[in-house]
Each structure stands twice: as C-alpha cells, then as structure tokens.
Design an enzyme around this catalytic site. Structure first.
Site, PDB file in Angstrom:
ATOM      1  N   CYS A 198       0.839  -1.201   0.000  1.00 23.62           N
ATOM      2  CA  CYS A 198       0.000   0.000   0.000  1.00 23.62           C
ATOM      3  C   CYS A 198       0.871   1.247   0.000  1.00 23.62           C
ATOM      4  O   CYS A 198       1.334   1.695   1.049  1.00 23.62           O
ATOM      5  CB  CYS A 198      -0.929  -0.023   1.218  1.00 23.62           C
ATOM      6  SG  CYS A 198      -1.985   1.434   1.311  1.00 23.62           S
ATOM      7  N   CYS A 204      -0.550   4.142   2.034  1.00 17.60           N
ATOM      8  CA  CYS A 204      -0.428   4.030   3.495  1.00 17.60           C
ATOM      9  C   CYS A 204       1.003   4.327   3.938  1.00 17.60           C
ATOM     10  O   CYS A 204       1.223   4.938   4.967  1.00 17.60           O
ATOM     11  CB  CYS A 204      -0.743   2.616   3.991  1.00 17.60           C
ATOM     12  SG  CYS A 204      -2.004   1.765   3.088  1.00 17.60           S
ATOM     13  N   ASP A 205       1.963   3.816   3.184  1.00 20.42           N
ATOM     14  CA  ASP A 205       3.335   3.786   3.705  1.00 20.42           C
ATOM     15  C   ASP A 205       4.315   4.693   2.963  1.00 20.42           C
ATOM     16  O   ASP A 205       5.442   4.878   3.420  1.00 20.42           O
ATOM     17  CB  ASP A 205       3.875   2.341   3.607  1.00 20.42           C
ATOM     18  CG  ASP A 205       2.954   1.355   4.317  1.00 20.42           C
ATOM     19  OD1 ASP A 205       2.538   1.678   5.434  1.00 20.42           O
ATOM     20  OD2 ASP A 205       2.661   0.288   3.756  1.00 20.42           O
TER      21      ASP A 205
END
Ligand code: NAP
Length: 316
Positions: free
Chosen positions: A138, A141-142
C-alpha cells in the site's frame, strides 16, 4: 442460542453504513468487527489523508473517519463484537454464525468483509524478511515514510493501482520504476499516459523482481527481464505490490456464488447474493470501484434490502 434479525460481518464503511441504517430501522443489528483478521475499520485504517470522501472539505484521516463511522453505529444501538467469524452455515435458516468466542443464529446477514491487497512470494519479501521494512502492498499508506525519501522505489503491477501508486510515490522517491510482467499496461488509457509521460517514472517492461535484499531495510532488488532472461541488480529503498486485491471470503467456504476471481456475485442493482436473506456490500462484491464512498453506498443498499426482505418474510 441467541437469534438476531440481522448480523453484519465487517467493520469498514460498508459494514458501518449498513449498521447505521439497520439500527435506525429497529433491526437491532449485531456486528462482528473482527479481531485477528485485519485492522478493525478495514482498509481506511491503513490510509493517511482521505480527501475524496464528501462532507470533509479539509480532508480527514482514514482512522478518524472510521472512528466516526463506528461511533455513529453505536449511537443508534448496534452491538459490536470484536471477534472474527470463523464460519457460517447458510444451508438452512436461521443461519448459524460461529465466531471465535460466540455463536449466533441470524435471520439475515450482510457480508462486508472487504478485500486484502495481494502479495507476491518473492525472495526477501516475506514476513521476517523485508515485509514492512521497505516492502509493502500500500503505497498510499506507507509511501510517506522517511526510508523512501529521495530513493529509488519499485512498484510491481501494470493496472490502474500500479500507476496511481507510482504517481503518488513520485512525491517522495527520487525515481519510481513500474515493474510489469508484460509489454503493455492494463491501466486505463489516461492513467497509462500519465505514467508514460511522467519524468520520474520509468517502466521496466516484461520484467519481474526476483529477489529483494538489504540490511535493516531494503537496499537492492534483482530485476529479471522475462524475455531474454537477463538479470540486473538495482539500488532500491522500497518495493510496493500493486497487483490487485483478494476479496475476504474464505470463511464462506464456497457457499455463495462468486465470480472467477472470488468476488461475491450480487443481483444487478441490488445486494442480494445467491442465498436468500444474505446480502453483500462493499469491496467483497466490488472488483470495479472499490472506494470508501461506494462501499458506504452499497452498505446502505444492503440494509434497505435486508429490511425489505425481513418484512416480506414476516420476520418481526
Ligand atoms: P488489476 O487491474 O487487476 O491489475 C493488476 C495488475 O497486476 C495487472 O497489470 C497484472 O498483470 C499484475 N499482476 C497480477 N498478478 C501478478 C503477478 N502474480 N505477478 C506480476 N504481476 C501481476 O488491479 P488494480 O490495478 O488493483 O485495479 C483493480 C480495479 O480498480 C480496476 O478495475 C481498476 O480500474 C480500478 N482502479 C481504478 C483506479 C482509478 O481509476 N484511479 C485506481 C485504482 C484501481 P497483467 O496486466 O499481466 O494481468
């Protein structure tokens, strides 16, 4: 065993929207939000800023949005169980649901267990290797993590997600490589053009990452050309899988009709599954849109469908 009119399985936007509507319709929903099966709140829990959910002009973080959803479910009387559903028996009504701690009978069920990003079994990518130490599924997300700043990053995949994630990562990395196994992107034309024109994106066609290596975090990848078989080691700080999602339907053990890639099939224009009184909402039945707002929309539909069906069946 306790018998409920409606049990909702899931904890993302679809599940909680269904719960809000069902609770307000006096269906006293019971919601299994999961425990070990992933973050309660679904995929939004691993997202940073959500800027496209209407009603939040300044944006809102994924976790804050899900906290609001959950609080609204509880406010109208949804009972939430923090445990996983292990199995369901859909062979006769009321349906039997077995959680890790409780068992319950349900006249109707809404399944909104979402989907999980797929991972590849590459040397170095596993748990205990470089998973979450530079390897993730992701980018959104990261991607903002300091380890990726001004470094060379690799996205695996050739669909819209791969392109979207690669473009997102150009904000952080010095260069972003898309590693695609074919010589043509699957992504939509407009997205593909953006990737092809982007000065910080390079596409490695007919390629695959064979090995990921490093020390505490990722430092190198070994890229193989699938046509001539040649390999090349490249500096890398991050590897992002963008090869699609797998709907979370394992606990159903094939009792509902699914499509060829495992998404629950619903009747067109409805959330009705192949079993009467069982409805599906959100990403678990949606290979196409996969947005928080569309998940919430189908959650609302599922609650209305369940309410109508219970009325028609004369279940008080
Ligand atoms: P997808 O369209 O299924 O693409 C998955 C990509 O991963 C494909 O290019 C596929 O290669 C590759 N892949 C799959 N398994 C692989 C493996 N084992 N090894 C190497 N590569 C592998 O998935 P997606 O990109 O997540 O998109 C899913 C849906 O969401 C699509 O309908 C998409 O249009 C939509 N979406 C839209 C947007 C947007 O419009 N902004 C953004 C994201 C997603 P092949 O091409 O060779 O099969």
């Amino acid at each position: 065993m306790e018998k409920k009119k409606l049990v909702i399985i899931g904890s993302g936007p679809a599940a909680h929207t269904a719960a809000i509507y069902a609770a307000r319709a006096n269906l006293s929903p019971l919601l299994y939000e999961g425990f070990m099966s992933g973050p309660s709140g679904g995929q939004l829990m691993t997202t940073t800023e959500v800027e496209n959910f209407p009603g939040f002009p300044e944006g809102i973080t994924g976790p804050a949005l899900m906290e609001n959803f959950r609080a609204q479910s509880v406010r109208f009387g949804t009972v939430i169980l923090t445990e996983d559903v292990k199995s369901v028996d859909l062979s006769k009504r009321p349906y039997h649901i077995r959680g890790t701690k409780t068992e319950v009978l349900a006249e109707s069920i809404i399944i909104s267990t979402g989907a999980t990003a797929k991972r590849l079994d590459i040397e170095g990518a596993g748990d205990g290797e470089f998973w979450q130490k530079g390897v993730t599924a992701c980018a959104v997300c990261d991607g903002a993590a300091p380890i990726f700043r001004n470094k060379e990053l690799f996205v695996i995949g050739g669909g819209d997600s791969a392109v979207e994630e690669a473009i997102f990562l150009t904000k952080y990395g010095s260069k972003v490589f898309i590693v695609h196994r074919r010589d043509e992107l699957r992504a939509s034309k407009i997205m593909a053009e953006r990737a092809l024109k982007h000065p910080k994106i390079e596409i490695l066609w007919n390629s695959a990452i064979e090995k990921i290596s490093g020390d505490q975090v990722v430092k190198k990848v070994l890229v193989k050309n699938l046509v001539d078989g040649k390999t090349e080691e490249k500096e890398a700080a991050g590897v992002f899988f963008a090869i699609g999602h797998q709907p979370n339907t394992g606990f159903l053990e094939g009792q509902l009709e699914t499509n060829d890639v495992g998404y629950i099939v619903v009747k067109k224009g409805s959330t009705q599954t192949s079993v009467e009184g069982v409805f599906a909402a959100g990403d678990v039945q949606d290979p196409t849109y996969r947005q928080a707002i569309t998940a919430a929309g189908t959650g609302c539909m599922a609650a209305l469908d369940a309410e109508r069906w219970l009325n028609e069946m004369g279940i008080e």
